[in-house]
Design an enzyme around this catalytic site. Structure first.
Site, PDB file in Angstrom:
ATOM      1  N   ARG A   1      -3.146  61.090   7.511  1.00  0.00           N
ATOM      2  CA  ARG A   1      -3.132  61.146   8.983  1.00  0.00           C
ATOM      3  C   ARG A   1      -2.222  60.027   9.461  1.00  0.00           C
ATOM      4  O   ARG A   1      -2.470  58.849   9.190  1.00  0.00           O
ATOM      5  CB  ARG A   1      -4.542  60.935   9.541  1.00  0.00           C
ATOM      6  CG  ARG A   1      -4.506  60.583  11.027  1.00  0.00           C
ATOM      7  CD  ARG A   1      -5.855  60.596  11.677  1.00  0.00           C
ATOM      8  NE  ARG A   1      -6.372  61.951  11.775  1.00  0.00           N
ATOM      9  CZ  ARG A   1      -7.391  62.290  12.566  1.00  0.00           C
ATOM     10  NH1 ARG A   1      -7.999  61.385  13.307  1.00  0.00           N
ATOM     11  NH2 ARG A   1      -7.805  63.528  12.615  1.00  0.00           N
TER      12      ARG A   1
ATOM     13  N   HIS B   1      -1.912  69.580  13.729  1.00  0.00           N
ATOM     14  CA  HIS B   1      -3.241  69.311  13.158  1.00  0.00           C
ATOM     15  C   HIS B   1      -3.742  70.583  12.452  1.00  0.00           C
ATOM     16  O   HIS B   1      -4.672  71.248  12.910  1.00  0.00           O
ATOM     17  CB  HIS B   1      -4.202  68.893  14.281  1.00  0.00           C
ATOM     18  CG  HIS B   1      -5.434  68.191  13.813  1.00  0.00           C
ATOM     19  ND1 HIS B   1      -5.704  67.942  12.474  1.00  0.00           N
ATOM     20  CD2 HIS B   1      -6.501  67.687  14.494  1.00  0.00           C
ATOM     21  CE1 HIS B   1      -6.867  67.301  12.378  1.00  0.00           C
ATOM     22  NE2 HIS B   1      -7.369  67.143  13.579  1.00  0.00           N
TER      23      HIS B   1
ATOM     24  N   GLN C   1      -7.550  71.263  11.303  1.00  0.00           N
ATOM     25  CA  GLN C   1      -8.421  71.531  12.447  1.00  0.00           C
ATOM     26  C   GLN C   1      -8.300  72.995  12.863  1.00  0.00           C
ATOM     27  O   GLN C   1      -9.310  73.677  13.075  1.00  0.00           O
ATOM     28  CB  GLN C   1      -8.044  70.620  13.616  1.00  0.00           C
ATOM     29  CG  GLN C   1      -8.872  70.846  14.864  1.00  0.00           C
ATOM     30  CD  GLN C   1     -10.340  70.447  14.691  1.00  0.00           C
ATOM     31  OE1 GLN C   1     -10.627  69.331  14.269  1.00  0.00           O
ATOM     32  NE2 GLN C   1     -11.253  71.349  14.991  1.00  0.00           N
TER      33      GLN C   1
ATOM     34  N   ASP D   1      -8.441  70.018  24.727  1.00  0.00           N
ATOM     35  CA  ASP D   1      -8.318  68.784  23.938  1.00  0.00           C
ATOM     36  C   ASP D   1      -8.089  67.634  24.923  1.00  0.00           C
ATOM     37  O   ASP D   1      -7.818  67.881  26.113  1.00  0.00           O
ATOM     38  CB  ASP D   1      -7.135  68.917  22.950  1.00  0.00           C
ATOM     39  CG  ASP D   1      -6.993  67.720  22.017  1.00  0.00           C
ATOM     40  OD1 ASP D   1      -7.980  66.963  21.860  1.00  0.00           O
ATOM     41  OD2 ASP D   1      -5.894  67.535  21.456  1.00  0.00           O
TER      42      ASP D   1
ATOM     43  N   CYS E   1     -11.641  70.245  19.533  1.00  0.00           N
ATOM     44  CA  CYS E   1     -11.564  69.635  18.200  1.00  0.00           C
ATOM     45  C   CYS E   1     -12.423  68.378  18.111  1.00  0.00           C
ATOM     46  O   CYS E   1     -12.804  67.978  17.020  1.00  0.00           O
ATOM     47  CB  CYS E   1     -10.113  69.325  17.869  1.00  0.00           C
ATOM     48  SG  CYS E   1      -9.284  68.313  19.114  1.00  0.00           S
TER      49      CYS E   1
ATOM     50  N   ARG F   1     -15.251  71.809   9.422  1.00  0.00           N
ATOM     51  CA  ARG F   1     -14.171  71.019   8.830  1.00  0.00           C
ATOM     52  C   ARG F   1     -14.480  70.769   7.358  1.00  0.00           C
ATOM     53  O   ARG F   1     -13.605  70.849   6.496  1.00  0.00           O
ATOM     54  CB  ARG F   1     -14.017  69.659   9.550  1.00  0.00           C
ATOM     55  CG  ARG F   1     -13.486  69.725  10.975  1.00  0.00           C
ATOM     56  CD  ARG F   1     -12.033  70.146  11.054  1.00  0.00           C
ATOM     57  NE  ARG F   1     -11.134  69.248  10.354  1.00  0.00           N
ATOM     58  CZ  ARG F   1     -10.652  68.115  10.858  1.00  0.00           C
ATOM     59  NH1 ARG F   1     -10.960  67.736  12.070  1.00  0.00           N
ATOM     60  NH2 ARG F   1      -9.818  67.370  10.157  1.00  0.00           N
TER      61      ARG F   1
END
Ligand code: CP
Ligand code: NVA
Length: 310
Positions: A108, A135, A138, A230, A270, A298
């Site tokens: 990340r 991402h 996700q 988001d 998310c 996840r």
């Protein structure tokens, strides 16, 4: 027939075929069942995953570390100050060295190019755990969650409201690959990347679905099966939060907006959510909200990804 994904990196959903995506979903379902019934599934016994984080994380860090452990392997966490990466050692050398110790890398970081380079020079698979641009883990999880809740992906309409950011980009890739309609409503100065939009429209055309980029939030949620939002200021943009809030206020997901969606719509995020900004408690805590199932998934989806590529 199963597709062999051993050694493959996951930098972008756009690098995956529909067959590979479906394979990830099938294995996610199997591994989730095994985990929930307590059936051992140590498919990665003796394998090691390096986890590099230049940004904070709750879900990604814990789900990857728990996931590799449940698969019989070991996860090693490296924080922003732990490696020489990009500081006193270049990506090329780091990739070569890590490939001599580990069986996989999850990263990340800020620059998407760094992840592309890491995957290019490493001889082990590299999994993108979020960059400023994308991402993918996700969104694969989000699509798996929608499949669980709605029993299908094709023919559904997702409305995404807010910033044309990393989440918006991976949703464009993901929805267009699986043939789901996606309408993104963003303020005109916060639109998603043009290349990604163009490419996703081409993918969607092949699948017979539709991608729309608009500015009107009400039009976007009209008859939507899924409403997604988001944060308005992503990690690294904290200083812009005040300024951004002014542009994004009318994109807030609240009871007045969701009434335009289908009655059985699901709300997705998310996480982390900034309650009171992009979403209010009445929506995120409602029975339409699946945000905690998303967070749980996840774990299962990333276990499937690791099991397939490592
Ligand atoms: N959704 C997500 O990636 O959460 P974290 O930033 O907590 O990992
Ligand atoms: N857009 C958000 C996603 C967090 C999971 C960010 O980059 O901060």
């Amino acid at each position: 027939m199963a597709v062999n994904m051993k050694g493959k990196s996951l930098v972008s959903i756009n690098d995956l075929t529909l067959e590979e995506i479906n394979q990830i979903f099938d294995l996610s379902k199997t591994l989730k069942e095994k985990q929930l019934t307590g059936e051992p599934h140590k498919i990665l016994e003796g394998k090691t995953l390096g986890m590099i984080f230049s940004k904070p994380s709750t879900r990604t860090r814990i789900s990857f570390q728990t996931g590799i452990y449940q698969l019989g392997g070991l996860g090693m966490y490296f924080g922003p100050n732990d490696l020489q990466l990009g500081k006193s050692e270049n990506i090329h050398d780091t990739a070569k060295v890590l490939s001599r110790y580990l069986n996989g890398i999850m990263i990340r970081t800020f620059s998407h190019q760094d992840v592309i380079d890491l995957a290019k020079y490493a001889s082990i698979p590299v999994i993108n755990g979020l960059t400023d641009l994308l991402h993918p883990c996700q969104v694969l999880t989000d699509l798996f969650t929608i499949l669980e809740k709605k029993g299908k992906l094709r023919g559904l309409k997702m409305a995404y409201l807010g910033d044309g950011n990393n989440m918006a980009h991976s949703l464009l890739h993901g929805c267009s690959k699986v043939g789901m309609d996606l309408t993104l409503a963003t303020p005109s100065n916060y639109k998603p990347d043009e290349e990604i939009v163009k490419n996703s429209m081409e993918n969607a055309k092949k699948m017979g679905s539709k991608i729309e980029i608009i500015t009107d939030p009400v039009e976007a949620v009209k008859d939507a099966d899924i409403i997604y939002t988001d944060v308005w200021a992503s990690m690294g943009q904290e200083a812009e939060a005040e300024e951004r809030r002014k542009h994004f206020v009318r994109y807030q997901v609240n009871p007045g907006l969701v009434k335009h969606a289908k009655e059985d719509y699901i709300f997705m995020h998310c996480l982390p959510a900034h309650r009171g900004d992009e979403v209010v408690d009445e929506v995120i805590d409602s029975t339409n909200s699946v945000v905690f199932d998303e967070a749980e998934n996840r774990l299962h989806v990333q276990k499937a990804i690791m099991a397939l590529v490592m």
